[in-house]
Motif scaffolding. Sequence first.
Motif, PDB file in Angstrom:
ATOM      1  N   LEU A   1       7.780   8.550  -8.697  1.00  0.00           N
ATOM      2  CA  LEU A   1       7.070   8.972  -7.489  1.00  0.00           C
ATOM      3  C   LEU A   1       7.639   8.243  -6.269  1.00  0.00           C
ATOM      4  O   LEU A   1       7.819   8.841  -5.203  1.00  0.00           O
ATOM      5  CB  LEU A   1       5.567   8.694  -7.628  1.00  0.00           C
ATOM      6  CG  LEU A   1       4.821   9.589  -8.628  1.00  0.00           C
ATOM      7  CD1 LEU A   1       3.398   9.101  -8.832  1.00  0.00           C
ATOM      8  CD2 LEU A   1       4.813  11.040  -8.151  1.00  0.00           C
TER       9      LEU A   1
ATOM     10  N   ILE B   1      11.731  11.208   1.483  1.00  0.00           N
ATOM     11  CA  ILE B   1      10.929  11.744   2.585  1.00  0.00           C
ATOM     12  C   ILE B   1      10.791  10.748   3.725  1.00  0.00           C
ATOM     13  O   ILE B   1      10.881  11.104   4.892  1.00  0.00           O
ATOM     14  CB  ILE B   1       9.527  12.166   2.074  1.00  0.00           C
ATOM     15  CG1 ILE B   1       9.676  13.279   1.036  1.00  0.00           C
ATOM     16  CG2 ILE B   1       8.635  12.631   3.222  1.00  0.00           C
ATOM     17  CD1 ILE B   1       8.368  13.688   0.367  1.00  0.00           C
ATOM     18  N   SER B   2      10.557   9.477   3.387  1.00  0.00           N
ATOM     19  CA  SER B   2      10.270   8.502   4.442  1.00  0.00           C
ATOM     20  C   SER B   2      10.651   7.096   4.010  1.00  0.00           C
ATOM     21  O   SER B   2      10.503   6.737   2.848  1.00  0.00           O
ATOM     22  CB  SER B   2       8.775   8.547   4.773  1.00  0.00           C
ATOM     23  OG  SER B   2       8.453   7.552   5.707  1.00  0.00           O
TER      24      SER B   2
ATOM     25  N   PRO C   1       6.616   4.920   4.458  1.00  0.00           N
ATOM     26  CA  PRO C   1       5.497   5.840   4.258  1.00  0.00           C
ATOM     27  C   PRO C   1       4.153   5.183   4.554  1.00  0.00           C
ATOM     28  O   PRO C   1       4.008   3.964   4.415  1.00  0.00           O
ATOM     29  CB  PRO C   1       5.599   6.189   2.771  1.00  0.00           C
ATOM     30  CG  PRO C   1       6.321   5.041   2.162  1.00  0.00           C
ATOM     31  CD  PRO C   1       7.287   4.572   3.195  1.00  0.00           C
ATOM     32  N   SER C   2       3.216   6.001   4.967  1.00  0.00           N
ATOM     33  CA  SER C   2       1.841   5.555   5.172  1.00  0.00           C
ATOM     34  C   SER C   2       1.324   4.911   3.887  1.00  0.00           C
ATOM     35  O   SER C   2       1.437   5.473   2.807  1.00  0.00           O
ATOM     36  CB  SER C   2       0.986   6.773   5.535  1.00  0.00           C
ATOM     37  OG  SER C   2      -0.325   6.630   5.024  1.00  0.00           O
TER      38      SER C   2
ATOM     39  N   ARG D   1      -1.773   4.330   3.035  1.00  0.00           N
ATOM     40  CA  ARG D   1      -2.889   5.097   2.478  1.00  0.00           C
ATOM     41  C   ARG D   1      -2.368   6.223   1.596  1.00  0.00           C
ATOM     42  O   ARG D   1      -2.854   6.460   0.501  1.00  0.00           O
ATOM     43  CB  ARG D   1      -3.745   5.698   3.589  1.00  0.00           C
ATOM     44  CG  ARG D   1      -4.898   6.536   3.031  1.00  0.00           C
ATOM     45  CD  ARG D   1      -5.550   7.439   4.058  1.00  0.00           C
ATOM     46  NE  ARG D   1      -6.690   8.143   3.486  1.00  0.00           N
ATOM     47  CZ  ARG D   1      -6.597   9.290   2.817  1.00  0.00           C
ATOM     48  NH1 ARG D   1      -5.427   9.868   2.617  1.00  0.00           N
ATOM     49  NH2 ARG D   1      -7.682   9.867   2.336  1.00  0.00           N
ATOM     50  N   GLU D   2      -1.365   6.929   2.097  1.00  0.00           N
ATOM     51  CA  GLU D   2      -0.867   8.084   1.344  1.00  0.00           C
ATOM     52  C   GLU D   2      -0.093   7.642   0.102  1.00  0.00           C
ATOM     53  O   GLU D   2      -0.096   8.337  -0.909  1.00  0.00           O
ATOM     54  CB  GLU D   2      -0.020   8.977   2.252  1.00  0.00           C
ATOM     55  CG  GLU D   2      -0.791   9.555   3.445  1.00  0.00           C
ATOM     56  CD  GLU D   2      -1.979  10.425   3.042  1.00  0.00           C
ATOM     57  OE1 GLU D   2      -2.036  10.894   1.887  1.00  0.00           O
ATOM     58  OE2 GLU D   2      -2.880  10.619   3.895  1.00  0.00           O
TER      59      GLU D   2
ATOM     60  N   MET E   1      -2.712   7.178  -2.431  1.00  0.00           N
ATOM     61  CA  MET E   1      -3.177   8.506  -2.866  1.00  0.00           C
ATOM     62  C   MET E   1      -2.195   9.054  -3.903  1.00  0.00           C
ATOM     63  O   MET E   1      -2.586   9.636  -4.908  1.00  0.00           O
ATOM     64  CB  MET E   1      -3.217   9.404  -1.631  1.00  0.00           C
ATOM     65  CG  MET E   1      -3.796  10.762  -1.856  1.00  0.00           C
ATOM     66  SD  MET E   1      -5.601  10.705  -1.859  1.00  0.00           S
ATOM     67  CE  MET E   1      -5.954  12.472  -1.793  1.00  0.00           C
ATOM     68  N   LEU E   2      -0.918   8.844  -3.641  1.00  0.00           N
ATOM     69  CA  LEU E   2       0.136   9.375  -4.517  1.00  0.00           C
ATOM     70  C   LEU E   2       0.210   8.592  -5.827  1.00  0.00           C
ATOM     71  O   LEU E   2       0.141   9.164  -6.922  1.00  0.00           O
ATOM     72  CB  LEU E   2       1.476   9.287  -3.784  1.00  0.00           C
ATOM     73  CG  LEU E   2       2.701   9.804  -4.544  1.00  0.00           C
ATOM     74  CD1 LEU E   2       2.643  11.317  -4.684  1.00  0.00           C
ATOM     75  CD2 LEU E   2       3.990   9.391  -3.829  1.00  0.00           C
TER      76      LEU E   2
ATOM     77  N   THR F   1      -2.176   8.646  -9.009  1.00  0.00           N
ATOM     78  CA  THR F   1      -2.177   9.767  -9.961  1.00  0.00           C
ATOM     79  C   THR F   1      -1.570   9.355 -11.302  1.00  0.00           C
ATOM     80  O   THR F   1      -1.918   9.929 -12.327  1.00  0.00           O
ATOM     81  CB  THR F   1      -1.386  10.973  -9.422  1.00  0.00           C
ATOM     82  OG1 THR F   1      -0.027  10.578  -9.173  1.00  0.00           O
ATOM     83  CG2 THR F   1      -1.997  11.488  -8.133  1.00  0.00           C
TER      84      THR F   1
ATOM     85  N   GLN G   1      -0.655  14.667  -5.754  1.00  0.00           N
ATOM     86  CA  GLN G   1       0.701  14.239  -5.410  1.00  0.00           C
ATOM     87  C   GLN G   1       1.242  15.087  -4.260  1.00  0.00           C
ATOM     88  O   GLN G   1       1.851  14.568  -3.319  1.00  0.00           O
ATOM     89  CB  GLN G   1       1.613  14.353  -6.638  1.00  0.00           C
ATOM     90  CG  GLN G   1       1.251  13.347  -7.726  1.00  0.00           C
ATOM     91  CD  GLN G   1       2.086  13.482  -8.985  1.00  0.00           C
ATOM     92  OE1 GLN G   1       2.900  14.393  -9.111  1.00  0.00           O
ATOM     93  NE2 GLN G   1       1.896  12.577  -9.923  1.00  0.00           N
TER      94      GLN G   1
ATOM     95  N   VAL H   1      -0.335  16.709  -1.790  1.00  0.00           N
ATOM     96  CA  VAL H   1      -0.909  16.432  -0.472  1.00  0.00           C
ATOM     97  C   VAL H   1      -0.458  15.073   0.053  1.00  0.00           C
ATOM     98  O   VAL H   1      -0.208  14.907   1.249  1.00  0.00           O
ATOM     99  CB  VAL H   1      -2.457  16.544  -0.453  1.00  0.00           C
ATOM    100  CG1 VAL H   1      -2.896  17.980  -0.682  1.00  0.00           C
ATOM    101  CG2 VAL H   1      -3.122  15.604  -1.459  1.00  0.00           C
ATOM    102  N   ALA H   2      -0.301  14.102  -0.860  1.00  0.00           N
ATOM    103  CA  ALA H   2       0.153  12.776  -0.412  1.00  0.00           C
ATOM    104  C   ALA H   2       1.590  12.861   0.094  1.00  0.00           C
ATOM    105  O   ALA H   2       1.926  12.309   1.150  1.00  0.00           O
ATOM    106  CB  ALA H   2       0.029  11.766  -1.547  1.00  0.00           C
ATOM    107  N   LEU H   3       2.443  13.562  -0.649  1.00  0.00           N
ATOM    108  CA  LEU H   3       3.838  13.689  -0.227  1.00  0.00           C
ATOM    109  C   LEU H   3       3.938  14.422   1.113  1.00  0.00           C
ATOM    110  O   LEU H   3       4.721  14.045   1.991  1.00  0.00           O
ATOM    111  CB  LEU H   3       4.660  14.421  -1.297  1.00  0.00           C
ATOM    112  CG  LEU H   3       4.916  13.630  -2.600  1.00  0.00           C
ATOM    113  CD1 LEU H   3       5.519  14.535  -3.670  1.00  0.00           C
ATOM    114  CD2 LEU H   3       5.821  12.424  -2.353  1.00  0.00           C
TER     115      LEU H   3
ATOM    116  N   ALA I   1       1.642  14.532   3.432  1.00  0.00           N
ATOM    117  CA  ALA I   1       1.139  13.618   4.469  1.00  0.00           C
ATOM    118  C   ALA I   1       2.223  12.618   4.864  1.00  0.00           C
ATOM    119  O   ALA I   1       2.389  12.289   6.043  1.00  0.00           O
ATOM    120  CB  ALA I   1      -0.107  12.892   3.972  1.00  0.00           C
ATOM    121  N   ILE I   2       2.965  12.147   3.866  1.00  0.00           N
ATOM    122  CA  ILE I   2       4.045  11.196   4.154  1.00  0.00           C
ATOM    123  C   ILE I   2       5.114  11.877   5.007  1.00  0.00           C
ATOM    124  O   ILE I   2       5.643  11.293   5.957  1.00  0.00           O
ATOM    125  CB  ILE I   2       4.610  10.621   2.834  1.00  0.00           C
ATOM    126  CG1 ILE I   2       3.583   9.669   2.210  1.00  0.00           C
ATOM    127  CG2 ILE I   2       5.945   9.906   3.063  1.00  0.00           C
ATOM    128  CD1 ILE I   2       3.873   9.272   0.767  1.00  0.00           C
TER     129      ILE I   2
ATOM    130  N   SER J   1      -4.551  13.156   3.856  1.00  0.00           N
ATOM    131  CA  SER J   1      -4.708  13.962   2.649  1.00  0.00           C
ATOM    132  C   SER J   1      -6.073  13.664   2.038  1.00  0.00           C
ATOM    133  O   SER J   1      -6.564  12.539   2.103  1.00  0.00           O
ATOM    134  CB  SER J   1      -3.607  13.630   1.641  1.00  0.00           C
ATOM    135  OG  SER J   1      -3.817  12.356   1.073  1.00  0.00           O
TER     136      SER J   1
END
Lengths: 402, 402
Positions: free
Chosen positions: A49, A56-57, A60-61, A63-64, A67-68, A71, B75, B77-79, B81-82, B93
């Motif tokens: 993950l 992507i970044s 990254p945030s 918080r997110e 969230m990721l 899982t 996963q 929505v988190a991605l 959001a990132i 998210s």
Amino acid sequence: MLIVQKYGGSSVANTERIFNVANRIIEYYKQGHDVIVVLSAQGDTTDDLIEKVKEISKSPSKREMDMLLSTGEQQSVALMAIALTEMGYPCISLNAAQVGMITTADYGNARIKKIKTERIKREIERKNIVLVTGFQGINNFDDITTLGRGGSDTTAVAIAAALHADKCEIYTDVDGVYTADPRVVKNARKIKEITYHEMLELASLGAKVLHNRSVELAKKYNVELVVRSSLTKAEGTIVKGGFNMEKMSVSGIAGDDKVARVALIGIDDTPGKAFEVFNALAKGNINVDLIIQSIGHEGKKDISFTIDTDALEDTKKIINNNIDRLGVKVVDFEQDLAKVSIVGAGMATDAGVASSMFEAMFDAHINIHMISTSDIKISILVNKADMKKAMCALHDKFALQY
Amino acid sequence: MLIVQKYGGSSVANTERIFNVANRIIEYYKQGHDVIVVLSAQGDTTDDLIEKVKEISKSPSKREMDMLLSTGEQQSVALMAIALTEMGYPCISLNAAQVGMITTADYGNARIKKIKTERIKREIERKNIVLVTGFQGINNFDDITTLGRGGSDTTAVAIAAALHADKCEIYTDVDGVYTADPRVVKNARKIKEITYHEMLELASLGAKVLHNRSVELAKKYNVELVVRSSLTKAEGTIVKGGFNMEKMSVSGIAGDDKVARVALIGIDDTPGKAFEVFNALAKGNINVDLIIQSIGHEGKKDISFTIDTDALEDTKKIINNNIDRLGVKVVDFEQDLAKVSIVGAGMATDAGVASSMFEAMFDAHINIHMISTSDIKISILVNKADMKKAMCALHDKFALQY
């Protein structure tokens, strides 16, 4: 008995291992025990993950990210529940929101504030094996947090403490705590019993078996820990309170090769400057380890400190943002370093330990960059290339082999 | 405007597509709209998880399956959001628990009961782009449920309805609703506007673009839907109330090759037997489609019905468990069948449609096994091997091509 067990990511990495763990769980359940099982994410799930995120970044945030990443553990507990059900045993998986694992809002590094134990207790009363996601919590806004390194161990100990469990077993891919990392020091020996205090020093110094947060929590609530392998039947290492039963000055050697050093050179020698530096770092959730401050002269002084290499990028940002305010002339970052430590409850009363340590380093031609001591440990900073040699030399010096 | 968008799994399958979707979202956000985005799990995530489960159990606990599968959307929505944060846009998210997407407790096939809109509203007020996990909910015990097939579409429509959104856009990998599946019927044509009623028949008949649950919900709350592609700028198909604007008898052809037929032969011809059969199936969450019952003689009758092939195993179990109680002599399961349907709001008033359909099948030498009709559709069951030929013949017959 109420038993809390924690299995790490490698213990549930594939179907075969899931059934292996399921069999262990069932063994206890069949003996009439109530069993709560904390699981980490399967094998490389979390790393996979993180790889996706890297595309992507770069920042990254947090918080997110939580969230990721949360899982992964949810998948583990669900898969284990499916395996246990397949084998005919009643069970239920619960994530952090369902458990009521309330934490602070520090995404990526949250602290457990409270566990609402009602749901777990209800499921235990129903004779369910309860499978709980490690590493994660929710904050007061119902947002998902993660506990940072060693998070799943901490989850297990916190649940054991909250429910007054009789035992908390931490299953991992090694069969106990060794006098040194057996991959580095060939003749390292498994320790039968170790005190919280010693374990704390070993854990925080990179022994990689138990994270210090979980040991601190165990110490605070007097939860007896057993560290053992999920792959063998070997007895593990018991971590508990009281005295060191083995009564040796030095009980273990730890090595950590993920050490970066930051040197702030020519900082203003006015009161509060060091505080400003470390306050800024603390706000950024940077854990500073060894600190050395030179004696000031000409209104300037130098401050050096070590951090985990993972924190280097964040640290650079914070330092660079504060460089003017702190009046720093030169900032130097150095990565190829390792920390080697000797730990032992008997050390405080044994004056010869420190000099034996330095003698061993001298004999092995290893240069020492920094030194830090406490009641029960001495740490030295050496070149990364020297770490293994240093650990072996110390292991021999203190006669820790079989 | 408040816009709800839903993107399917293929639209967020990799980093490039995530940024592609992020750009679309931003396009609307920059125009000053409030945007809520519902996402499915990335590409094959759900299938990969199901594969893992197959190694563990053939009949996994449905609660645990939902616990497992719901991680895929989280996963996504988190991605996303990132990605949006990386591009400099405020977003958050939310999973089903955070949204307050309350459903029934029917794991694997839950119905939405209520959406606690407070959290979404608060985030919208803060000018956040809100990313919501599709396909999932929580029941009254805080346990995770999934909505079954078409679940993410249903999530989007439900949110649009609950928040009185101005628009609900369903992004998918096709650019709209076609007169027939373009992969099967080469000269199929995109439909500009279609009524809920027609879309419902098309959706439930295997058009695979929108699931009927989402269309039913849209119809109930009068949510205007737009079906369009996430990969092109092409205008999609508008699904809304009112009359069929194109005024053709037949507006589309649907084919479904996942049809299994169950024949119960020699069932007792006493009142209530058919009810017993279908009641048992309904309790097992089996959706029965076409039903034919023979006229009874000698105290016995035959009942045939079709189901989705995915439901065949469950159906077999239920039928076999009830075989004595129902007094069934022979049970026959047949899988290699397909259902082909013509749909159109103008059909009810056009007497020639049915005979034209049968004429087309006769001309193409296609054998019809079962027939079922409603106000706006006629479905026939044919051999699976004949499906494509049947669809093309009907498409030509009713002149639906460009």
